[in-house]
Design a protein around this motif. Structure first.
Motif, short mmCIF file in Angstrom:
data_model
loop_
_atom_site.label_atom_id
_atom_site.label_comp_id
_atom_site.label_asym_id
_atom_site.label_seq_id
_atom_site.Cartn_x
_atom_site.Cartn_y
_atom_site.Cartn_z
N ASP A 60 0.85 -1.18 0.00
CA ASP A 60 0.00 0.00 0.00
C ASP A 60 0.90 1.24 0.00
OD1 ASP A 60 -2.38 1.62 0.44
OD2 ASP A 60 -1.61 1.86 2.49
N PRO A 61 0.71 2.19 -0.93
CA PRO A 61 1.58 3.37 -1.00
C PRO A 61 1.59 4.17 0.30
CG PRO A 61 0.23 3.23 -2.97
CD PRO A 61 -0.25 2.17 -2.03
N GLY A 62 0.45 4.28 0.97
CA GLY A 62 0.41 5.01 2.23
C GLY A 62 1.28 4.35 3.29
N TYR A 107 8.90 4.73 5.12
CA TYR A 107 9.98 5.60 4.66
C TYR A 107 10.23 6.72 5.66
CZ TYR A 107 12.42 9.12 1.91
OH TYR A 107 13.32 10.06 1.49
N GLN A 108 9.16 7.34 6.14
CA GLN A 108 9.30 8.43 7.10
C GLN A 108 9.91 7.94 8.41
OE1 GLN A 108 5.23 9.90 7.09
NE2 GLN A 108 5.89 11.75 6.00
N GLN A 109 9.50 6.76 8.86
CA GLN A 109 10.07 6.20 10.09
C GLN A 109 11.56 5.96 9.94
OE1 GLN A 109 7.71 2.70 10.75
NE2 GLN A 109 6.08 3.82 11.82
N LYS A 110 11.98 5.45 8.81
CA LYS A 110 13.41 5.19 8.58
C LYS A 110 14.19 6.50 8.53
CE LYS A 110 13.07 0.69 6.44
NZ LYS A 110 13.35 -0.14 5.29
#
Length: 68
Positions: free
Chosen positions: A52-54, A60-63
């Protein structure tokens, strides 16, 4: 005409795979639930499934936060 020929070839290829890799007899294949077997054969590993793109964006943001 070619579509039917290709469908028959796909069926024979599936039968061949079952005999070679699953060690099934021809009777085992003929007695099996064909549609359930096709669903099983087309199942993907979790890492190969569409994401799911969301959810991908959140990961990605967490990384990025962990790095930064």
């Amino acid at each position: 005409m070619y579509a039917l020929k290709n469908q028959r070839e796909d069926f024979r290829w599936s039968k061949k795979q079952a005999v070679i890799y699953f060690h099934w007899s021809l009777k085992d294949f003929d007695d099996a639930d064909y549609y359930e077997m096709l669903e099983m054969m087309s199942a993907k590993d979790k890492k190969d499934r569409i994401v799911d793109p969301g959810q991908m964006w959140k990961q990605y943001q967490q990384k990025q936060q962990e790095k930064g």
